[in-house]
Design a protein around this motif. Structure first.
Motif, PDB file in Angstrom:
ATOM      1  N   ASP A  13     -11.945  10.296  -2.136  1.00  0.00           N
ATOM      2  CA  ASP A  13     -11.295  10.678  -3.380  1.00  0.00           C
ATOM      3  C   ASP A  13      -9.820  11.014  -3.127  1.00  0.00           C
ATOM      4  OD1 ASP A  13     -11.841  13.219  -5.935  1.00  0.00           O
ATOM      5  OD2 ASP A  13     -11.077  11.186  -6.056  1.00  0.00           O
ATOM      6  N   GLY A  14      -8.938  10.337  -3.895  1.00  0.00           N
ATOM      7  CA  GLY A  14      -7.512  10.598  -3.762  1.00  0.00           C
ATOM      8  C   GLY A  14      -6.773   9.581  -2.911  1.00  0.00           C
ATOM      9  N   SER A  48      -7.848   1.230  -5.881  1.00  0.00           N
ATOM     10  CA  SER A  48      -7.156   2.494  -6.086  1.00  0.00           C
ATOM     11  C   SER A  48      -8.157   3.610  -6.375  1.00  0.00           C
ATOM     12  CB  SER A  48      -6.183   2.370  -7.262  1.00  0.00           C
ATOM     13  OG  SER A  48      -5.210   1.390  -7.017  1.00  0.00           O
ATOM     14  N   SER A  49      -7.804   4.800  -5.938  1.00  0.00           N
ATOM     15  CA  SER A  49      -8.661   5.948  -6.208  1.00  0.00           C
ATOM     16  C   SER A  49      -8.447   6.476  -7.614  1.00  0.00           C
ATOM     17  CB  SER A  49      -8.377   7.055  -5.196  1.00  0.00           C
ATOM     18  OG  SER A  49      -9.113   8.212  -5.526  1.00  0.00           O
ATOM     19  N   SER A  50      -7.205   6.417  -8.074  1.00  0.00           N
ATOM     20  CA  SER A  50      -6.852   7.063  -9.332  1.00  0.00           C
ATOM     21  C   SER A  50      -7.499   6.404 -10.538  1.00  0.00           C
ATOM     22  CB  SER A  50      -5.332   7.079  -9.493  1.00  0.00           C
ATOM     23  OG  SER A  50      -4.809   5.773  -9.356  1.00  0.00           O
ATOM     24  N   ASP A  51      -7.500   5.080 -10.584  1.00  0.00           N
ATOM     25  CA  ASP A  51      -8.028   4.413 -11.783  1.00  0.00           C
ATOM     26  C   ASP A  51      -8.903   3.210 -11.477  1.00  0.00           C
ATOM     27  OD1 ASP A  51      -4.834   2.778 -12.595  1.00  0.00           O
ATOM     28  OD2 ASP A  51      -6.173   2.650 -10.853  1.00  0.00           O
ATOM     29  N   GLY A  52      -9.203   2.984 -10.207  1.00  0.00           N
ATOM     30  CA  GLY A  52     -10.098   1.894  -9.850  1.00  0.00           C
ATOM     31  C   GLY A  52      -9.490   0.509  -9.922  1.00  0.00           C
ATOM     32  N   CYS A  55     -12.478  -1.852   7.378  1.00  0.00           N
ATOM     33  CA  CYS A  55     -12.077  -1.046   6.237  1.00  0.00           C
ATOM     34  C   CYS A  55     -11.210   0.109   6.737  1.00  0.00           C
ATOM     35  CB  CYS A  55     -13.274  -0.519   5.463  1.00  0.00           C
ATOM     36  SG  CYS A  55     -14.410   0.491   6.423  1.00  0.00           S
ATOM     37  N   ALA A  56     -10.417   0.634   5.835  1.00  0.00           N
ATOM     38  CA  ALA A  56      -9.516   1.728   6.193  1.00  0.00           C
ATOM     39  C   ALA A  56      -9.044   2.423   4.925  1.00  0.00           C
ATOM     40  CB  ALA A  56      -8.322   1.209   6.992  1.00  0.00           C
ATOM     41  N   ALA A  57      -8.436   3.586   5.101  1.00  0.00           N
ATOM     42  CA  ALA A  57      -7.912   4.353   3.977  1.00  0.00           C
ATOM     43  C   ALA A  57      -6.397   4.423   4.039  1.00  0.00           C
ATOM     44  CB  ALA A  57      -8.485   5.771   3.998  1.00  0.00           C
ATOM     45  N   ASN A  58      -5.766   4.338   2.881  1.00  0.00           N
ATOM     46  CA  ASN A  58      -4.319   4.498   2.792  1.00  0.00           C
ATOM     47  C   ASN A  58      -4.034   5.977   2.574  1.00  0.00           C
ATOM     48  OD1 ASN A  58      -1.605   4.623   1.941  1.00  0.00           O
ATOM     49  ND2 ASN A  58      -1.688   2.494   1.283  1.00  0.00           N
ATOM     50  N   LEU A  59      -3.563   6.626   3.609  1.00  0.00           N
ATOM     51  CA  LEU A  59      -3.354   8.064   3.542  1.00  0.00           C
ATOM     52  C   LEU A  59      -2.104   8.446   2.767  1.00  0.00           C
ATOM     53  CD1 LEU A  59      -4.401   9.171   7.131  1.00  0.00           C
ATOM     54  CD2 LEU A  59      -5.797   8.814   5.081  1.00  0.00           C
ATOM     55  N   MET A  60      -1.318   7.438   2.352  1.00  0.00           N
ATOM     56  CA  MET A  60      -0.063   7.734   1.673  1.00  0.00           C
ATOM     57  C   MET A  60      -0.122   7.461   0.180  1.00  0.00           C
ATOM     58  SD  MET A  60       2.588   6.245   4.531  1.00  0.00           S
ATOM     59  CE  MET A  60       4.004   6.875   3.638  1.00  0.00           C
ATOM     60  N   ARG A  61      -1.194   6.801  -0.263  1.00  0.00           N
ATOM     61  CA  ARG A  61      -1.229   6.405  -1.675  1.00  0.00           C
ATOM     62  C   ARG A  61      -2.627   6.533  -2.263  1.00  0.00           C
ATOM     63  NH1 ARG A  61       3.380   3.355  -2.702  1.00  0.00           N
ATOM     64  NH2 ARG A  61       4.492   2.772  -0.802  1.00  0.00           N
ATOM     65  N   PRO A  96       0.735  -5.621   0.037  1.00  0.00           N
ATOM     66  CA  PRO A  96       0.039  -4.624   0.861  1.00  0.00           C
ATOM     67  C   PRO A  96       0.929  -4.067   1.966  1.00  0.00           C
ATOM     68  CG  PRO A  96      -1.294  -6.599   0.576  1.00  0.00           C
ATOM     69  CD  PRO A  96       0.069  -6.923   0.059  1.00  0.00           C
ATOM     70  N   ARG A  97       0.695  -2.812   2.304  1.00  0.00           N
ATOM     71  CA  ARG A  97       1.445  -2.153   3.372  1.00  0.00           C
ATOM     72  C   ARG A  97       0.439  -1.653   4.390  1.00  0.00           C
ATOM     73  NH1 ARG A  97       5.882   1.193  -0.309  1.00  0.00           N
ATOM     74  NH2 ARG A  97       6.450  -0.583  -1.632  1.00  0.00           N
ATOM     75  N   MET A  98       0.101  -2.512   5.343  1.00  0.00           N
ATOM     76  CA  MET A  98      -0.967  -2.193   6.273  1.00  0.00           C
ATOM     77  C   MET A  98      -0.657  -0.995   7.134  1.00  0.00           C
ATOM     78  SD  MET A  98      -2.396  -5.947   7.322  1.00  0.00           S
ATOM     79  CE  MET A  98      -3.259  -5.205   8.692  1.00  0.00           C
ATOM     80  N   TYR A  99       0.638  -0.733   7.371  1.00  0.00           N
ATOM     81  CA  TYR A  99       1.007   0.380   8.247  1.00  0.00           C
ATOM     82  C   TYR A  99       0.675   1.730   7.621  1.00  0.00           C
ATOM     83  CZ  TYR A  99       5.137   0.340   5.193  1.00  0.00           C
ATOM     84  OH  TYR A  99       5.973   0.341   4.110  1.00  0.00           O
ATOM     85  N   GLU A 100       0.340   1.753   6.365  1.00  0.00           N
ATOM     86  CA  GLU A 100       0.000   3.007   5.689  1.00  0.00           C
ATOM     87  C   GLU A 100      -1.482   3.353   5.847  1.00  0.00           C
ATOM     88  OE1 GLU A 100       1.298   2.459   1.668  1.00  0.00           O
ATOM     89  OE2 GLU A 100       3.383   2.955   2.151  1.00  0.00           O
ATOM     90  N   TYR A 101      -2.256   2.459   6.442  1.00  0.00           N
ATOM     91  CA  TYR A 101      -3.696   2.656   6.556  1.00  0.00           C
ATOM     92  C   TYR A 101      -4.077   3.297   7.882  1.00  0.00           C
ATOM     93  CZ  TYR A 101      -4.539   0.032   2.302  1.00  0.00           C
ATOM     94  OH  TYR A 101      -4.568  -0.369   0.992  1.00  0.00           O
ATOM     95  N   ALA A 102      -5.178   4.068   7.824  1.00  0.00           N
ATOM     96  CA  ALA A 102      -5.675   4.738   9.020  1.00  0.00           C
ATOM     97  C   ALA A 102      -7.199   4.814   8.969  1.00  0.00           C
ATOM     98  CB  ALA A 102      -5.087   6.139   9.121  1.00  0.00           C
TER      99      ALA A 102
END
Length: 127
Positions: free
Chosen positions: A30-31, A52-56, A96-102, A109-115
Motif C-alpha cells: 500500500d502506497g 499504481s497504488s493510488s488508483d490502480g 517483481c519489485a516495488a517503486n519506493l519513490m512513487r 518506466p524508471r527502473m532505478y526507482e525499484y527495489a
C-alpha cells in the motif's frame, strides 16, 4: 531485508497462459507502485508492466499490451501477472519489485526507482 518472492513460471506452448504471483512478506504494498520486469538471456532487463497504488492505473510495454494483465491485492501483499497468448519472445526470467519513490507508475518506466527484487521465476515458451 525485504525481498519479494515470485512464483508461477513454467513451460508453456505458444498461445498458452500463465499466472505469475509475487508475494511481499513483511512489506506493505500500500502506497507504492509495483511492477513486473523480465530479462531474457543476453538482453537487458525491461519493465513489462506497472500498477499504481493510488488508483490502480496500469502501464504495459507495447510488446505485451492486450495480452498481459497486472493486478494486486494489498490485503494479501501480493501482485499478479496474468499472461495470455504467450509467444516465444516472452520467454525470460520474470521479476517483481516495488517503486519506493512513487505511488503511481512512471511513464516512461524508471527502473532505478525499484527495489526489493526477488529471485525471479522462469517462463519458457516452446512447442
Amino acid at each position: 531485508q525485504v525481498q519479494f518472492v515470485e512464483s508461477g513460471g513454467g513451460l508453456v506452448q505458444p498461445g498458452g497462459s500463465l499466472r505469475l504471483s509475487c508475494a511481499a512478506p513483511g512489506f506493505s504494498l500500500d502506497g507504492y507502485a509495483t511492477g513486473w520486469f523480465r530479462q531474457a538471456p543476453g538482453k537487458e532487463r525491461e519493465q513489462v508492466s506497472c500498477i499504481s497504488s493510488s488508483d490502480g492505473t496500469t502501464y504495459y510495454a507495447d510488446s505485451v499490451n492486450g495480452r498481459f494483465t497486472i493486478s494486486r491485492d494489498n490485503a494479501k501483499n501480493t501482485e499478479y501477472l496474468q499472461m495470455n497468448s504467450l509467444k516465444p519472445d516472452d520467454a525470460a526470467v520474470y521479476y517483481c519489485a516495488a517503486n519506493l519513490m512513487r505511488s503511481r507508475c512512471a511513464v516512461p518506466p524508471r527502473m532505478y526507482e525499484y527495489a526489493y527484487w526477488g529471485q525471479g521465476t522462469q517462463v519458457a515458451v516452446s512447442s
